[in-house]
Design a protein around this motif. Structure first.
Motif, mmCIF file in Angstrom:
data_model
loop_
_atom_site.group_PDB
_atom_site.id
_atom_site.type_symbol
_atom_site.label_atom_id
_atom_site.label_comp_id
_atom_site.label_asym_id
_atom_site.label_seq_id
_atom_site.Cartn_x
_atom_site.Cartn_y
_atom_site.Cartn_z
ATOM 1 N N THR A 4 50.662 66.270 5.568
ATOM 2 C CA THR A 4 51.042 65.184 6.463
ATOM 3 C C THR A 4 49.772 64.555 7.009
ATOM 4 O O THR A 4 48.887 65.249 7.491
ATOM 5 C CB THR A 4 51.901 65.706 7.634
ATOM 6 N N THR A 5 49.705 63.236 6.918
ATOM 7 C CA THR A 5 48.562 62.497 7.415
ATOM 8 C C THR A 5 48.980 61.749 8.672
ATOM 9 O O THR A 5 49.924 60.966 8.639
ATOM 10 C CB THR A 5 48.065 61.481 6.366
ATOM 11 N N ALA A 6 48.295 62.014 9.767
ATOM 12 C CA ALA A 6 48.599 61.338 11.028
ATOM 13 C C ALA A 6 47.570 60.249 11.276
ATOM 14 O O ALA A 6 46.387 60.446 11.031
ATOM 15 C CB ALA A 6 48.586 62.334 12.182
ATOM 16 N N PRO A 7 48.030 59.088 11.746
ATOM 17 C CA PRO A 7 47.064 58.032 12.051
ATOM 18 C C PRO A 7 46.236 58.415 13.270
ATOM 19 O O PRO A 7 46.722 59.067 14.178
ATOM 20 C CB PRO A 7 47.949 56.824 12.355
ATOM 21 N N GLN A 41 55.278 58.910 17.094
ATOM 22 C CA GLN A 41 54.897 58.997 15.687
ATOM 23 C C GLN A 41 56.109 59.426 14.875
ATOM 24 O O GLN A 41 56.823 60.358 15.248
ATOM 25 C CB GLN A 41 53.761 59.986 15.496
ATOM 26 N N VAL A 42 56.344 58.717 13.785
ATOM 27 C CA VAL A 42 57.466 59.004 12.899
ATOM 28 C C VAL A 42 56.942 59.066 11.466
ATOM 29 O O VAL A 42 55.844 58.593 11.171
ATOM 30 C CB VAL A 42 58.572 57.930 13.015
ATOM 31 N N VAL A 43 57.732 59.631 10.573
ATOM 32 C CA VAL A 43 57.353 59.669 9.167
ATOM 33 C C VAL A 43 57.565 58.277 8.588
ATOM 34 O O VAL A 43 58.650 57.703 8.683
ATOM 35 C CB VAL A 43 58.186 60.711 8.393
ATOM 36 N N ALA A 44 56.511 57.728 7.997
ATOM 37 C CA ALA A 44 56.580 56.406 7.377
ATOM 38 C C ALA A 44 57.443 56.494 6.118
ATOM 39 O O ALA A 44 57.556 57.560 5.504
ATOM 40 C CB ALA A 44 55.177 55.921 7.027
ATOM 41 N N VAL A 54 53.211 60.426 5.492
ATOM 42 C CA VAL A 54 52.334 59.662 6.363
ATOM 43 C C VAL A 54 53.056 59.417 7.678
ATOM 44 O O VAL A 54 54.198 58.965 7.693
ATOM 45 C CB VAL A 54 51.964 58.303 5.723
ATOM 46 N N LEU A 55 52.399 59.744 8.772
ATOM 47 C CA LEU A 55 52.957 59.452 10.084
ATOM 48 C C LEU A 55 52.484 58.078 10.525
ATOM 49 O O LEU A 55 51.346 57.684 10.265
ATOM 50 C CB LEU A 55 52.529 60.498 11.110
#
Length: 125
Positions: A4-7, A41-44, A54-55
């Protein structure tokens, strides 16, 4: 294994798009019931190049009053969301309807919370 990639957002400028989507939704539908609004933040809907999740920042509109289901339904209909896309969940006497969509390019979740009716233990069937 899914990564999972968080911005990384270090300043308020990172959520300007979310604020713009919020203002667009509220301005365009000012006559609808007021939701409880959160940004989270949500899952894109897309994945990164490695296939990981991607979050991204999104909006959540929650409805909690005794008119929660009616309020939820008014927003769902106005946004043109298919009723078949709505999920239902419950735990104990608490339940909710929830649906994910996007507004002005920003993920948006609508959730209407309600209490399930309890059978009166004194009633006989």
């Amino acid at each position: 294994m899914t990564t999972t990639t968080a911005p990384t957002i270090e300043t308020a400028s990172g959520v300007i798009g979310v604020a713009g989507a919020l203002m667009a939704a509220l301005s365009a539908h000012a006559d609808l019931p007021a939701p409880r609004i959160t940004s989270e933040q949500v899952v894109a809907p897309d994945r990164d190049d490695s296939g990981g999740l991607v979050l991204t920042w999104g909006l959540a509109f929650g409805f909690h009053r005794d008119t929660a289901l009616s309020d939820f339904e008014q927003w769902r209909q106005t946004l043109g969301i298919d009723p078949a896309a709505v999920d239902h969940g419950s735990t104990g006497t608490h339940a909710w309807l929830s649906v994910d969509t996007a507004y002005a390019g920003t993920p948006l979740t609508l959730t209407g919370y309600y209490t399930l009716a309890q059978d009166d233990p004194g009633e006989e069937e």
